[in-house]
Design a protein around this motif. Structure first.
Motif, PDB file in Angstrom:
ATOM      1  N   GLN A 226       0.806  -1.216   0.000  1.00 27.67           N
ATOM      2  CA  GLN A 226       0.000   0.000   0.000  1.00 27.67           C
ATOM      3  C   GLN A 226       0.841   1.270   0.000  1.00 27.67           C
ATOM      4  O   GLN A 226       0.440   2.283  -0.559  1.00 27.67           O
ATOM      5  CB  GLN A 226      -0.938   0.008   1.214  1.00 27.67           C
ATOM      6  CG  GLN A 226      -2.016   1.066   1.148  1.00 27.67           C
ATOM      7  CD  GLN A 226      -3.137   0.841   2.147  1.00 27.67           C
ATOM      8  OE1 GLN A 226      -3.793   1.791   2.554  1.00 27.67           O
ATOM      9  NE2 GLN A 226      -3.370  -0.391   2.537  1.00 27.67           N
ATOM     10  N   THR A 227       2.022   1.223   0.601  1.00 25.21           N
ATOM     11  CA  THR A 227       2.838   2.436   0.731  1.00 25.21           C
ATOM     12  C   THR A 227       3.735   2.691  -0.465  1.00 25.21           C
ATOM     13  O   THR A 227       4.269   3.789  -0.611  1.00 25.21           O
ATOM     14  CB  THR A 227       3.726   2.359   1.983  1.00 25.21           C
ATOM     15  OG1 THR A 227       4.510   1.158   1.925  1.00 25.21           O
ATOM     16  CG2 THR A 227       2.892   2.344   3.252  1.00 25.21           C
ATOM     17  N   GLY A 228       3.924   1.708  -1.326  1.00 29.05           N
ATOM     18  CA  GLY A 228       4.868   1.832  -2.422  1.00 29.05           C
ATOM     19  C   GLY A 228       4.324   2.598  -3.614  1.00 29.05           C
ATOM     20  O   GLY A 228       3.171   3.027  -3.654  1.00 29.05           O
ATOM     21  N   VAL A 229       5.175   2.785  -4.603  1.00 33.15           N
ATOM     22  CA  VAL A 229       4.843   3.385  -5.897  1.00 33.15           C
ATOM     23  C   VAL A 229       4.319   4.815  -5.732  1.00 33.15           C
ATOM     24  O   VAL A 229       3.283   5.192  -6.274  1.00 33.15           O
ATOM     25  CB  VAL A 229       3.839   2.510  -6.682  1.00 33.15           C
ATOM     26  CG1 VAL A 229       3.864   2.906  -8.168  1.00 33.15           C
ATOM     27  CG2 VAL A 229       4.169   1.030  -6.562  1.00 33.15           C
ATOM     28  N   GLY A 230       5.034   5.608  -4.941  1.00 34.16           N
ATOM     29  CA  GLY A 230       4.742   7.028  -4.843  1.00 34.16           C
ATOM     30  C   GLY A 230       3.692   7.425  -3.840  1.00 34.16           C
ATOM     31  O   GLY A 230       3.493   8.619  -3.584  1.00 34.16           O
TER      32      GLY A 230
END
Length: 392
Positions: A226-230
């Motif tokens: 959930q926290t990844g990719v910006g």
């Protein structure tokens, strides 16, 4: 079809595994969604963090169309260009060594768990396979990732569960050490506990966990589904914590709305899984990977700085409203949690906001906002106005 016809058909022919709101979505543009009758909704959910480029993002649409016309799928027994380029981009931007592509967050975390146990087995043999996760965490809905999830509410119905997990309290190194033993091979954390209520871990704690993992040759596994990719204002949240995991999982927004996930491993772990040890039919699908390259091209340093600024703006505006149902906000970037005060429930608040044209999420006992990363100030202000008018 009308909204009512879609709801009726869904209820008749699909399993009732979701607590759906009585809204059918037909199409979208930017951070605005529309039902079949044309009613507009401001989207503060992005499909639970998936549609980070919003809706109708033309470079994304064009890349999918072009790659679909060229090659939709071929097995991983052969080479294709889009996943190779996406793996290169992710590794170069993170300092990791290699990638494995899968389809959903739970599957990515399963791969991370398998890698950790294989790494330990190769070096130490049997009996060193336990993974410590954190209370209040959420890692997926497969049998194994349900057990990895540190919330007792999920530990029911589907017995027998996979063995090999213990739980420690977040932000307590003493609690983690109390669960340690000769059988441990890894520690697995979310840097911001999403489903648990959008709860960021303390930086000092995360760095202490990383040091402990190095000392004991445990792998540090970071779940960035959930926290990844910006989402948090950097490509991955770990880049704001001053640590580099041994393995990090990703999913959600990686392909901007198409099903894709995966893991990145460091040099130490790059050759742990060999041919025949882990696989997935659709992993690295060229259409999804082509979409993922568009996402990466969009997430420039300037764009990510703007994500952080948008998150700060939303938090400040919500707190300045002084709404009777809301307490403090928290989060990183455009991953925002809001405390719900006693006397109110998050489901009731969500239902009221959705009824008035603002799509929101719940998490733990609070609210959760995950707007598209491309959301404009005008769209944010319209959503905030609905919030003020509905809850004030």
């Amino acid at each position: 079809m009308t909204s009512q016809e879609i709801r009726t058909l869904t209820d008749q022919y699909m399993m009732h595994t979701y607590g759906r709101f009585p809204v059918a979505i037909d199409h979208g543009e930017g951070a605005r969604l529309y039902d079949p009758e044309g009613r507009e909704y401001i989207d503060f959910t992005s499909g639970i963090g998936v549609s980070d480029m919003g809706y109708g993002y033309q470079p994304w649409v064009d890349a999918i169309a072009k790659q679909s016309n060229k090659l939709g799928h071929i097995s991983n027994l052969f080479y294709t260009e889009p996943p190779a380029k996406l793996a290169q981009t992710l590794c170069q931007r993170t300092g990791m060594s290699c990638a494995f592509f899968a389809n959903g967050g739970g599957e990515a975390n399963e791969g991370m768990i398998k890698l950790a146990r294989k790494y330990s087995f190769d070096k130490y043999g049997k009996g060193r396979a336990t993974i410590i996760t954190l209370n209040n965490s959420f890692h997926g809905r497969t049998i194994t990732t349900l057990v990895a999830t540190g919330q007792e509410v999920f530990h029911n119905y589907f017995f027998p569960f996979t063995e090999g997990f213990r739980y420690a309290d977040a932000n307590s190194l003493e609690s983690l050490k109390a669960e340690a033993g000769e059988d441990v091979c890894a520690v697995m954390v979310e840097l911001v506990q999403g489903e648990g209520g959008v709860l960021p871990l303390d930086q000092d704690y995360v760095q202490a966990v990383a040091r402990l993992c190095r000392e004991r040759d445990w792998l540090l596994l970071v779940d960035e589904v959930q926290t990844g990719v910006g989402r948090t204002g950097t490509l991955f949240a770990f880049q704001q914590y001053g640590v580099t995991p041994d393995v990090v999982s990703f999913a959600k927004g990686i392909a901007g709305g198409l099903p894709m996930s995966g893991i990145l491993a460091n040099e130490k772990c790059r050759d742990v899984l060999g041919p025949g040890m882990h696989a997935t039919t659709f992993g690295g699908n060229p259409v999804c990977a082509a979409a993922g390259l568009v996402v990466q091209n969009t997430l420039t340093d300037a764009f990510l700085e703007d994500v952080q600024a948008k998150g700060t703006y939303l938090q400040n505006q919500i707190e300045s409203m002084g709404l009777p149902c809301f307490g403090k906000t928290r989060g990183m970037g455009l991953m925002i949690g809001i405390e719900v005060r006693d006397g109110y429930t998050n489901k009731e608040i969500a239902a009221r906001l959705i009824e008035h044209g603002l799509l929101v999420l719940t998490a733990g006992p609070g609210m959760r906002l995950l707007p598209p990363l491309v959301i404009t100030k005008e769209e944010m202000d319209r959503g905030l106005a609905i919030m003020r008018e509905t809850l004030g």
